[in-house]
Design an enzyme around this catalytic site. Structure first.
Site, short mmCIF file in Angstrom:
data_model
loop_
_atom_site.label_atom_id
_atom_site.label_comp_id
_atom_site.label_asym_id
_atom_site.label_seq_id
_atom_site.Cartn_x
_atom_site.Cartn_y
_atom_site.Cartn_z
N LYS A 121 11.82 -0.54 -12.54
CA LYS A 121 10.71 0.14 -12.30
C LYS A 121 10.04 0.06 -11.08
CE LYS A 121 7.43 -3.14 -12.39
NZ LYS A 121 6.74 -3.57 -11.53
N GLY A 147 13.15 -6.49 -13.57
CA GLY A 147 14.57 -6.80 -13.74
C GLY A 147 14.68 -7.85 -15.22
N ASP A 207 5.40 -6.42 -18.92
CA ASP A 207 6.26 -5.07 -18.04
C ASP A 207 7.12 -4.74 -19.26
OD1 ASP A 207 4.82 -4.87 -15.80
OD2 ASP A 207 6.16 -6.03 -14.74
#
Ligand code: C5P
Length: 320
Positions: free
Chosen positions: A22, A121, A156
């Site tokens: 992202k 990641g 996230d």
């Protein structure tokens, strides 16, 4: 969708999944809360750099993790833990606990997202592990169940599960989809020396302290939302913001040169991605992204330069 493979004469169910990186188009950060987290108003966009994960059911109760790098990231895996602190390991354990599974699992990750690069990641690994383990163990989990587990794993992780483009409030995990038009083309300048997210937030806190006044409560940028709807990279490029950028630059002043080089390459907009050190440059179109990547590579200002487009999908099980 799934495959049963024979390993040492034993049939084992094996599932492949992937989840994307992202970039934050907006990252507005409020004052540190009692629990150590910061209230955010952020707009995430998933881009097509992928973590791929294969989950193979084990007959015993162990969870194992192996990691290898996709070509761009060869040789930079040293910092990735393979034990119970790995976010994919924790995701597998979370599914097991929630659904009362007794089998173990082998998780094999191929990293296509920079490590400690501000592109989530590790969160993508966790999201891919959630969908792969749920499928491999056939535990009947719904997307809502996995979203709940995702939020427990990290701020996230819910977006890594969801993908596309979304507004994140609270810790960044209260998501709602954003309307977008078309595709946006990005160039990412990567840095081998990752930045630690907690350290970047701590540097942000020190800046706030020095200023002597708390930051305003974060709000979603109407300009970013309108730019996404327009599909116009010039408009979106001018609207990119990141309240953590100054903190990341304090910890990694070398990024000033990278940002300048992107500006010279006529990027529509440049921003540090999340907590850095990846620098994200928005191109005017796919060709411009390719040219800009070639230009930045030839200047040797980053350890690697990659192009990617968004919005990309969230965590999905792959066929075969
Ligand atoms: O949730 P996650 O483990 O990914 O967060 C990593 C760290 O980033 C947190 O421990 C915290 O220091 C910082 N963080 C924050 N506020 C947020 C999200 C993350 O301070 N909204």
């Amino acid at each position: 969708m799934s495959a049963d493979v024979a390993v040492d004469g034993v049939s084992r169910r094996r599932i492949r999944a992937r989840a994307s990186a992202k970039v934050n188009l907006q990252l507005s950060v409020g004052a540190r809360r009692e629990d150590g987290y910061h209230p955010l108003a952020t707009v995430f966009q998933a881009v097509d750099l992928y973590e791929t994960l294969t989950a193979a059911v084990r007959p015993d109760d162990r969870i194992t993790v192996t990691v290898e790098a996709a070509d761009t990231f060869a040789g930079v895996l040293a910092g990735v833990p393979l034990d119970h602190t790995n976010l994919a390991w924790r995701a597998a354990q979370a599914v097991r606990t929630r659904f009362g599974i007794t089998d173990g699992i082998d998780l094999a990750i191929v990293k296509g997202v920079p490590i400690a690069g501000g592109m989530a990641g590790g969160s993508a690994d966790a999201a891919a592990a959630l969908v792969a383990c749920a499928e491999a163990w056939d535990c009947g989990a719904t997307r809502a169940d996995l979203m709940e587990l995702a939020a427990q794993l990290g701020a996230d992780v819910p977006f890594a599960l969801m993908g596309h483009t979304a507004v994140g409030l609270g810790r960044g995990d209260e998501l709602s989809p954003a309307m977008t038009r078309g595709e946006f083309h990005w160039v990412f300048a990567l840095d081998r020396d990752g930045l630690s997210t907690p350290e970047v937030f701590a540097a942000f806190d020190r800046q706030v302290e020095r200023r002597g006044r708390p930051p305003a409560p974060p709000q979603v940028s109407e300009v970013v939302m309108a730019a996404l709807m327009s599909g116009d990279p010039t408009y979106l490029g001018a609207a990119l913001t990141n309240d953590l950028q100054e903190a990341a630059l304090t910890l990694a002043p070398r990024l000033y040169g990278v940002i300048e080089a992107c500006e010279q390459a006529d990027a529509a907009g440049v921003v540090v991605s999340g907590s850095g050190p990846t620098v994200a440059a928005l191109a005017r179109d796919r060709h411009h992204a390719r040219d800009m990547a070639a230009d930045l590579s030839s200047r040797n200002i980053a350890d690697a330069v990659v192009t990617a487009s968004g919005p990309a999908t969230g965590a999905v099980v792959l066929e075969g």
